[in-house]
Design an enzyme around this catalytic site. Structure first.
Site, short mmCIF file in Angstrom:
data_model
loop_
_atom_site.label_atom_id
_atom_site.label_comp_id
_atom_site.label_asym_id
_atom_site.label_seq_id
_atom_site.Cartn_x
_atom_site.Cartn_y
_atom_site.Cartn_z
N CYS A 90 0.83 -1.21 0.00
CA CYS A 90 0.00 0.00 0.00
C CYS A 90 0.87 1.27 0.00
CB CYS A 90 -0.95 -0.03 1.18
SG CYS A 90 -2.35 1.10 1.05
N HIS A 97 -3.43 -5.63 1.81
CA HIS A 97 -3.02 -5.85 3.20
C HIS A 97 -3.39 -7.27 3.62
CE1 HIS A 97 -2.00 -1.69 4.32
NE2 HIS A 97 -3.03 -1.31 3.57
#
Length: 643
Positions: free
Chosen positions: A321, A409
């Site tokens: 991310c 994630h």
């Protein structure tokens, strides 16, 4: 019926409120209660994506402990700090840009309604809520205090107060907090000391001092537990040193979602590196998420020589991310979604990232294919995770040599990914939560807590103010649980029975060891159970049982008692089966399987073994279900054949 509520307050941040809340929720789940977590307002950059949006990782974990679906209402307000200049406010799972722009004190009037609405909804849907406080409940400059005192008042909650022994000063912290609570101290039902290591006898005199000063008992002391669970606050996380490859997670100033790397404590030798020197020699580098990539870029630029050397040697690097965003060519934030401006990235990925006002928040399942080198081990796997980002312009998954960049994630939380990369999988959150609940049950006086919450009425067993059993009637018939000593029969019977059951106990305390054993079993039982002590007449006890679910523990002693009384165990077993059929109750009977051991040397022992085996066989023939417990695991036995 409105749920009961328990508030878990702390003498400060980081004292263990989140973990204690999770342990208590797993304990209440073991009792069969439908319990749920609630934290009115949490400040954390660690969030999980669930149905309805995002919520703090701590309440997500607590929902898992309770065995209920994670729900943004369990954390109606999540404040994600932007360093020192402000924060992003998430209300009921969704970012609220207007509230995010308001000063701290101007937000509160807008938060009262959604917090109250979420709390009241959960109180209607569950039996019990455990409300985790935030920081300390006696920050008088912030009164009236929303996440601690206001939420507890709305829920009419009883409260525990927790202190961290490992930090020192816990006696003063507990007494000082109690003193500053003023009229709110009436909610306190007990103190809990947490994170203790050393000689407990040195700490126990504090129990009497606190009780004498405040009138509030100490329910016990929890040790410093070696459990690998996601931490709410990455700043406080100190991973255990294990065996395996050295993994360096770069700890930039605004790192976020560090909680997803909890499995590394078991699978590798992790460290959170703040300098290039700390990360040198790592087998795997990880760039985690970032709350403010534009502000973390100057910090990360100091690691660029180390990152280049690491990847030139072919060593793997995982960028997640915000970590991947900083490795791109350019970060563009024209509207000031996070930090207004155009920021040159480190240039290791051939992409440009643009910050969008609309936040991507979703769970994803992705099939891993086309990867090479170290990451090629993942080919063919389907991994599940979640996206939570404003940035746009990167692929979901992209490899550049040994560098794997992803929006996803939670990749390392997937057991299949763990096996592929590290050769084994972490124990998993379930095992850690079970260990946490075991510690809570072993070290705290939960009987006092049950009484304070109204789970026990006098000497009875019903929830006060409610029916004796709110659950639908269970299916009638006999359920037989067989197994060796300490195989987990009684615990499995407890879980099958639920919170409202009658126990027919056949044991008699004829010596000190048996008395201790009976006391230990009694302490492990749900406080909402009725107990009938009956060594021989099971049929008569079954007629007296108040609840539609009955547990008989155990038939092993019952057969011995019958033999001693000159009665025929087989005839009595037939009478018991007939009583079960006529009762219309669900009867869970526990018995030892003694026929798989050595042949006893004494004739009476051989007779007893044979009779117990015949009784077990007779009851198994008449049972609706039968299980063999081995090492704590129930193995269902095939159903009896009709005809």
């Amino acid at each position: 019926m409105r749920a009961r509520a328990l508030a878990v307050w702390g003498t400060g941040s980081g004292v263990g409120k989140s973990f204690l809340t999770a342990g208590l929720l797993r304990h209440f789940r073991r009792l069969g209660l439908r319990a749920a977590p609630f934290k009115a307002q949490n400040m954390s950059n660690h969030a999980r994506v669930v149905a309805g949006g995002e919520m703090a990782s701590a309440q997500w974990l607590q929902a898992l402990a309770a065995g209920v679906p994670p729900d943004p209402r369990m954390n109606p307000v999540l404040v994600k700090p932007f360093g020192e200049r402000g924060s992003q406010v998430v209300v009921l799972g969704q970012v609220d840009p207007r509230l995010s722009r308001l000063p701290w004190r101007e937000r509160r009037p807008h938060l009262l309604a959604p917090v109250r609405e979420a709390l009241e909804g959960l109180l209607r849907e569950y039996d019990l809520l455990v409300l985790e406080g935030a920081g300390s409940p006696v920050e008088r400059n912030l009164w009236p205090d929303l996440p601690n005192l206001q939420a507890a008042a709305w829920a009419d909650a009883r409260a525990l107060l927790v202190a961290d022994v490992d930090q020192g000063g816990s006696l003063g912290a507990l007494f000082g907090t109690w003193a500053l609570l003023g009229e709110h101290r009436e909610r306190l039902v007990g103190f809990v000391l947490n994170k203790f290591r050393g000689d407990l006898s040195l700490l126990e005199p504090a129990y009497g001092l606190l009780r004498g000063w405040t009138g509030v008992p100490v329910l016990g002391t929890l040790p410093l537990l070696p459990l690998d669970l996601p931490e709410e606050d990455g700043f406080r996380y100190r991973p255990r040193t294990g065996e395996g490859p050295k993994v360096a997670v770069l700890r930039y100033p605004h790192a976020a979602n560090l909680d997803e790397f909890w499995p590394l404590s078991e699978l590798a030798r992790p460290l959170y590196a703040r300098t290039p020197e700390e990360a040198e020699g790592a087998d795997l580098l990880i760039l985690p998420g970032s709350r403010l990539p534009a502000r973390d870029l100057p910090w990360l630029r100091g690691f660029l020589p180390l990152i280049r050397e690491h990847t030139q040697r072919g060593k793997p690097l995982l960028a997640v991310c915000g970590g991947a965003e900083m490795l791109s060519e350019l970060l563009v934030d024209e509207e000031g979604v996070e930090e207004r401006g155009v920021f040159p990235g480190l240039g290791l990925l051939p992409f440009r990232v643009r910050m969008a006002r609309e936040k991507t928040v979703r769970r994803r399942r992705v099939r891993l294919e086309g990867l090479e080198g170290f990451w090629g081990r993942l080919n063919g796997l389907e991994a599940e995770g979640y996206e939570i980002h404003h940035g746009q312009g990167l692929p979901l998954l992209h490899q550049e040599g040994p560098l794997l960049a992803t929006w996803l994630h939670g990749l390392l939380e997937d057991p299949a990914v763990q096996r592929a990369l590290f050769g084994r999988e972490a124990r998993g959150l379930e095992a850690a939560l079970e260990g946490l609940a075991d510690a809570v049950e072993a070290h705290l006086d939960l009987g006092h807590l049950h009484r304070a919450l109204g789970l026990v009425r006098g000497g009875g067993v019903a929830l006060e103010g409610g029916p004796s059993s709110p659950d639908p009637p269970p299916p009638p018939g006999l359920v037989l649980l067989l197994g060796g000593a300490k195989s987990g029969k009684s615990r499995f019977a407890q879980r099958l029975a639920g919170p409202f059951a009658t126990l027919i106990a056949t044991a008699e305390a004829r010596d000190e060891e048996m008395a201790e054993r009976i006391a230990r079993h009694r302490a492990e039982r749900p406080p909402t159970w009725e107990t009938l002590e009956e060594p021989r007449d099971l049929a008569g006890a079954l007629r007296r049982a108040r609840h539609p679910t009955v547990v008989v523990d155990c038939l092993t002693l019952w057969v011995a008692n019958l033999l001693e009384g000159g009665l025929d165990p087989l005839a009595e077993a037939g009478r018991f089966l007939e009583a079960v059929r006529k009762s219309g109750k669900r009867v869970i009977a526990v018995s030892n399987e003694v026929g798989m051991g050595i042949v006893p040397a004494h004739p009476l022992a051989r007779r007893y073994r044979d009779l117990l085996g015949q009784v077990n066989a007779l009851l198994a023939e008449g049972a609706e279900e039968a299980y063999l417990l081995v090492a704590g695991r129930p193995l269902p036995l095939p159903p009896r054949r009709s005809g």
